[in-house]
Scaffold this active site. Structure first.
Site, mmCIF file in Angstrom:
data_model
loop_
_atom_site.group_PDB
_atom_site.id
_atom_site.type_symbol
_atom_site.label_atom_id
_atom_site.label_comp_id
_atom_site.label_asym_id
_atom_site.label_seq_id
_atom_site.Cartn_x
_atom_site.Cartn_y
_atom_site.Cartn_z
ATOM 1 N N ARG A 131 5.167 10.091 -12.865
ATOM 2 C CA ARG A 131 4.883 8.576 -12.898
ATOM 3 C C ARG A 131 3.284 8.145 -13.000
ATOM 4 O O ARG A 131 2.453 9.006 -12.602
ATOM 5 C CB ARG A 131 5.134 7.706 -11.661
ATOM 6 C CG ARG A 131 6.484 7.612 -11.400
ATOM 7 C CD ARG A 131 6.931 6.510 -10.134
ATOM 8 N NE ARG A 131 6.737 5.135 -10.536
ATOM 9 C CZ ARG A 131 6.611 4.223 -9.710
ATOM 10 N NH1 ARG A 131 6.680 4.470 -8.382
ATOM 11 N NH2 ARG A 131 6.056 2.996 -9.867
ATOM 12 N N TYR A 133 0.607 4.644 -13.954
ATOM 13 C CA TYR A 133 0.180 3.429 -14.172
ATOM 14 C C TYR A 133 0.116 3.059 -15.753
ATOM 15 O O TYR A 133 -0.361 4.100 -16.335
ATOM 16 C CB TYR A 133 -0.826 2.840 -13.396
ATOM 17 C CG TYR A 133 -1.012 3.065 -11.920
ATOM 18 C CD1 TYR A 133 0.043 1.987 -11.161
ATOM 19 C CD2 TYR A 133 -1.851 3.460 -11.281
ATOM 20 C CE1 TYR A 133 0.207 1.978 -9.981
ATOM 21 C CE2 TYR A 133 -1.610 3.524 -9.745
ATOM 22 C CZ TYR A 133 -0.692 2.867 -9.177
ATOM 23 O OH TYR A 133 -0.733 2.680 -7.900
ATOM 24 N N ASP A 164 6.753 -1.502 4.017
ATOM 25 C CA ASP A 164 7.510 -0.569 2.883
ATOM 26 C C ASP A 164 7.686 0.896 3.238
ATOM 27 O O ASP A 164 7.929 1.740 2.587
ATOM 28 C CB ASP A 164 6.399 -0.708 1.751
ATOM 29 C CG ASP A 164 5.130 -0.146 1.779
ATOM 30 O OD1 ASP A 164 4.953 0.171 3.199
ATOM 31 O OD2 ASP A 164 4.169 -0.115 1.030
ATOM 32 N N ASP A 169 -2.491 0.963 2.465
ATOM 33 C CA ASP A 169 -3.111 1.193 1.048
ATOM 34 C C ASP A 169 -4.612 0.513 1.221
ATOM 35 O O ASP A 169 -4.782 -0.626 1.958
ATOM 36 C CB ASP A 169 -2.338 0.733 0.111
ATOM 37 C CG ASP A 169 -1.304 1.133 -0.219
ATOM 38 O OD1 ASP A 169 -0.967 2.439 -0.045
ATOM 39 O OD2 ASP A 169 -0.204 0.563 -0.997
#
Length: 297
Positions: A131, A133, A164, A169
């Site tokens: 993955r 961004y 989550d 974060d």
């Protein structure tokens, strides 16, 4: 065979990369907290006080931007550590350890592998593909160790959203580009309550103590004052919110939402989030709540 990418220190027999701390600095660690209660601080739940100050080393296994790539954390002796569980959250005086997963001006979606032993950093995948961004992130991004957003707890202040299932974060706004696995000492400035597909995904806005502007910013209002027009004539807080709101749109997904009035909460609120998620993590590692597939090693 997977390769090991290394930088070797002059006197080291390991294929390891020493970094993270300056020669005069040290980092306190706490190992297997649920098994060694003598390491625990009485003042803060599961805030570590170590009896020794080892050098922290990262070891890269595999090649970057491959499925096998991992960044492990080790003592100089070679003993593996978990960046999520073994590196302490609290440094003292409102300062916290922050682990860089994604350096600023990069797009590979790196994250701590919470379901693997010793929780190394890896590149996230979806349907077997790495993955990225859709565009570079403009700040250092990573996690606060020893925190956990409990997926069984609904937050009444943020639309009843559940956690989550990840560490909290951090968006670090300093000028220096970090390195994957680097540990920075940061002070929180505010918090954004992102809601991602119904899950609460806190973003703590913070700054490294080594940044030239660190002494000028101590709360959320200071960010807009001293980082006023960083991106497209926006303040930094607005730019951070909009970046995380919109990054899934190029993939055909809806924009993320934000609670708390769509604005960043202040430092005190950020500290409350950190305290609560540290307490949730403590329950997790003490096995007071089910861990599911999460690794506690």
């Amino acid at each position: 065979m997977a390769a090991t990418r290394v930088i070797v220190s002059a006197n080291s027999s390991f294929l390891l990369k020493p970094h993270l701390l300056k020669p005069h600095q040290s980092l306190n660690l706490c190992f297997n907290l649920n098994k060694n209660p003598s390491f625990l601080s009485k003042k803060r739940l599961f805030s570590c006080k170590s009896l020794f100050k080892p050098e922290i080393i990262t070891k890269e296994d595999g090649l970057p931007e491959t499925l096998d790539y991992r960044v492990f954390f080790l003592e100089k002796s070679g003993r593996k550590l978990s960046p999520w569980h073994d590196i302490p959250l609290h440094v003292g005086d409102g300062v916290f350890n922050f682990i860089v997963e994604i350096p600023k001006e990069s797009s590979a979606k790196m994250e701590v592998a919470t379901d693997e032993p010793f929780t190394p950093i890896k590149q996230d995948t979806k349907k077997g593909k790495l993955r990225y961004y859709p565009y570079n992130i403009n700040w250092n991004y990573g996690l606060l160790p020893q925190t956990w957003e409990d997926p069984t707890l609904a937050n009444s202040e943020v639309e009843g959203a559940f956690g989550d299932n990840d560490p909290v974060d951090v968006v670090e706004i300093g000028e220096t580009r970090g390195k994957i696995g680097e540990i920075l000492k940061v002070k929180p400035l505010g918090a954004l309550a992102m809601i991602d597909e119904g899950e609460l995904d806190w973003k703590i806005v913070a700054i490294s103590l080594d940044d030239p502007k660190a002494s000028l910013v101590n709360d959320v209002d200071d960010v807009e004052k001293h980082f006023p027009l960083e991106f497209f004539f926006q303040g930094t807080l607005t730019a951070i919110r909009d970046w995380f709101r919109d990054y899934k749109i190029p993939d055909g997904k809806p924009a993320n939402k934000f609670g708390l009035g769509n604005k960043a909460a202040n430092k005190d609120y950020a500290l409350k989030v950190i305290t609560e998620t540290n307490e949730s993590w403590a329950k997790l590692v003490k096995r007071s709540v089910p861990a599911g597939e999460l690794s506690l090693s």
